[in-house]
Scaffold this motif. Structure first.
Motif, PDB file in Angstrom:
ATOM      1  N   ALA A  56       1.190  -1.183  -0.108  1.00 38.32           N
ATOM      2  CA  ALA A  56      -0.078   0.428  -0.761  1.00 38.32           C
ATOM      3  C   ALA A  56       0.586   1.324   0.303  1.00 38.32           C
ATOM      4  O   ALA A  56       1.742   0.977  -0.026  1.00 38.32           O
ATOM      5  CB  ALA A  56      -0.364   0.169   0.742  1.00 38.32           C
ATOM      6  N   ASP A  57       0.202   2.442  -0.755  1.00 40.17           N
ATOM      7  CA  ASP A  57       0.883   3.527  -0.719  1.00 40.17           C
ATOM      8  C   ASP A  57       0.106   4.522   0.336  1.00 40.17           C
ATOM      9  O   ASP A  57      -1.399   3.749  -0.347  1.00 40.17           O
ATOM     10  CB  ASP A  57       1.586   3.816  -1.945  1.00 40.17           C
ATOM     11  CG  ASP A  57       2.413   2.689  -2.427  1.00 40.17           C
ATOM     12  OD1 ASP A  57       2.918   2.363  -3.118  1.00 40.17           O
ATOM     13  OD2 ASP A  57       3.450   3.338  -1.541  1.00 40.17           O
ATOM     14  N   TYR A  58      -0.119   5.429   0.453  1.00 40.25           N
ATOM     15  CA  TYR A  58      -0.423   7.099   1.184  1.00 40.25           C
ATOM     16  C   TYR A  58      -0.458   8.049   0.361  1.00 40.25           C
ATOM     17  O   TYR A  58       1.089   8.557   0.509  1.00 40.25           O
ATOM     18  CB  TYR A  58      -0.587   6.561   2.805  1.00 40.25           C
ATOM     19  CG  TYR A  58      -1.258   4.826   3.316  1.00 40.25           C
ATOM     20  CD1 TYR A  58      -0.874   3.815   3.248  1.00 40.25           C
ATOM     21  CD2 TYR A  58      -2.715   5.443   2.707  1.00 40.25           C
ATOM     22  CE1 TYR A  58      -0.905   3.353   3.743  1.00 40.25           C
ATOM     23  CE2 TYR A  58      -3.646   3.886   3.276  1.00 40.25           C
ATOM     24  CZ  TYR A  58      -2.025   2.964   3.590  1.00 40.25           C
ATOM     25  OH  TYR A  58      -3.226   1.194   3.969  1.00 40.25           O
ATOM     26  N   ALA A  59      -1.437   8.958   0.642  1.00 41.10           N
ATOM     27  CA  ALA A  59      -0.922  10.260   0.367  1.00 41.10           C
ATOM     28  C   ALA A  59      -0.424  10.422   1.709  1.00 41.10           C
ATOM     29  O   ALA A  59      -0.735  10.434   2.796  1.00 41.10           O
ATOM     30  CB  ALA A  59      -1.713  11.203  -0.712  1.00 41.10           C
ATOM     31  N   ASP A  60       0.213  12.090   1.927  1.00 39.55           N
ATOM     32  CA  ASP A  60       0.906  12.395   2.810  1.00 39.55           C
ATOM     33  C   ASP A  60      -0.075  13.058   4.260  1.00 39.55           C
ATOM     34  O   ASP A  60       0.125  12.946   5.459  1.00 39.55           O
ATOM     35  CB  ASP A  60       1.929  13.110   2.868  1.00 39.55           C
ATOM     36  CG  ASP A  60       3.111  12.813   2.487  1.00 39.55           C
ATOM     37  OD1 ASP A  60       4.497  13.875   1.638  1.00 39.55           O
ATOM     38  OD2 ASP A  60       3.881  12.017   1.976  1.00 39.55           O
TER      39      ASP A  60
END
Length: 122
Positions: A56-60
């Motif tokens: 998974a990746d997320y916006a800051d």
């Protein structure tokens, strides 16, 4: 025909939680999935993405508050949103791609959901 059906949008108070769901139908080969959002007067932005394998990746702006997950057997992705803030108010769109990863530029999105509204108020 491929369809993405979102659910879970609602109105909540600041600090509350919501869980969005997105189920894919019409195809067995979707790879990456993600959640975008678009607030009034702003561009659509990538909030979180997840590969088929669960990376998974997320916006800051949502790191530490939002968690994306998926159940490949159910062809469903989820977005658990905690500690909601007023600036999280937006229409949230599910995205699905045949590519391994969804990037902020949205170049890899093949299908979009119709969106579900999240409203956070104090």
């Amino acid at each position: 025909q491929v369809r993405l059906v979102e659910s879970g949008g609602d109105s909540v108070q600041t600090g509350g939680s919501l869980r969005l769901s997105c189920t894919v139908s019409g195809t067995f080969s979707i790879n990456a999935m993600g959640w975008y959002r678009q607030a009034a007067g702003k561009q659509r932005e990538l909030v979180a993405s997840i590969t088929f394998g669960g990376s998974a990746d997320y916006a800051d702006s949502v790191k530490g508050r939002f968690t994306i997950s998926r159940d490949n057997a159910k062809k469903t992705a989820y977005l658990q949103m905690n500690s909601l803030k007023s600036e999280d108010t937006a229409v949230y769109y599910c995205a699905a791609s045949y590519s391994p990863k969804i990037s902020p530029g949205a170049g890899a999105v093949d299908y979009w959901g119709k969106g579900t509204l999240v409203t956070v108020s104090s």
